[in-house]
Design an enzyme around this catalytic site. Sequence first.
Site, PDB file in Angstrom:
ATOM      1  CB  SER A 160      -6.832  22.841  18.006  1.00 56.43           C
ATOM      2  OG  SER A 160      -7.060  24.337  18.070  1.00 56.43           O
ATOM      3  CG  ASP A 254     -14.918  23.732  17.285  1.00 57.64           C
ATOM      4  OD1 ASP A 254     -14.642  24.821  17.493  1.00 57.64           O
ATOM      5  OD2 ASP A 254     -14.096  22.632  16.649  1.00 57.64           O
ATOM      6  CG  HIS A 284     -12.014  23.371  19.790  1.00 57.53           C
ATOM      7  ND1 HIS A 284     -11.813  23.456  18.412  1.00 57.53           N
ATOM      8  CD2 HIS A 284     -10.709  23.863  20.197  1.00 57.53           C
ATOM      9  CE1 HIS A 284     -10.514  23.544  18.307  1.00 57.53           C
ATOM     10  NE2 HIS A 284      -9.737  23.737  19.410  1.00 57.53           N
TER      11      HIS A 284
END
Length: 320
Positions: A160, A254, A284
């Site tokens: 991320s 995602d 995600h």
Amino acid sequence: MTDVPVQLAEGIDVYLVAFRAAQSPPGGTLAGARLSSDLGADAFARPPAPGLRRHVSFIVAPGREIAVTILHPGRAVERPGICYFHGGGFAFGSIETFDVVAQALAEETGAVVVSVQYRRLPENSYRAAQEDCFAAFQWFVDHAALLGVDARRIAVAGDSVGALFATVTAMMARDAGLPVRPVCQLLMYGAYALVPGRSSYLRGRDPLLSAQRVEDFVRLYRQSQDADPFHPPPLSVPDLSGLPPAVLIGAEHDPLREEGDEYADLLRAAGVGAEVMTAPGMIHGFLRAVALSPAAARVMKAAAKATGPYLWPDNQEETA
């Protein structure tokens, strides 16, 4: 959270239950939410492999210390290293909440992993977080011999916003002309644009990371800029040449998946190798589910295999 039903990979439904249980009740403080996440980290843990050693240490930097967790697969062999930066949307995440990812990286790659607690937003600037990540990489190189690591085989990795910090660290090492730079980038469902209103956010079908949540951390990033920001996100960098090759892990549902593909395309256009692995049925942050989802564990093994030629170029890997 999207109302559209999605087909999830094996075990991700179990991960969703654990993730939601670890969150603090709505209306609490930022400090309370961070504490709840840290206290709930055990829900994602898996038993360590035999011989794995874990240490907490502190990098001394001007005006601060940077906490790190060092995960060593054990046994006396000169190993590669991975400097790992956790996710959490700039404001959340820690070396505790993402310890399961760092542990899995060490076990599956055979590398010594240094997991970095960079300064978080909003109480710190984005530049401060960048500085911590770059300082951690330099510290790792400087102390590689003490850790039993070959300094020429240290990768940067992150998930991320941690993947963003990994790319920025590689850029900073390049621009500073460091004699030892990252050997590769291992980037897991990264944030590479940080631009509000991207249509790709709306195309995601992630049950945890909604388009609104993406917009929230993009807004936090934009509000936390210093007058003289360091490096912009990689999709805004005009020259990506000279960066190390990248392995990018994406997740089908995602909302950030498309910008990972864009970053890979820009790297290739700049003459940098980039391999993209998009995991079907994944969301995600799914590599935190390696202990709960056999499918996530398989992706972690595949990611380790893809980085093997960079970390172990002479094929001398020893089973951790």
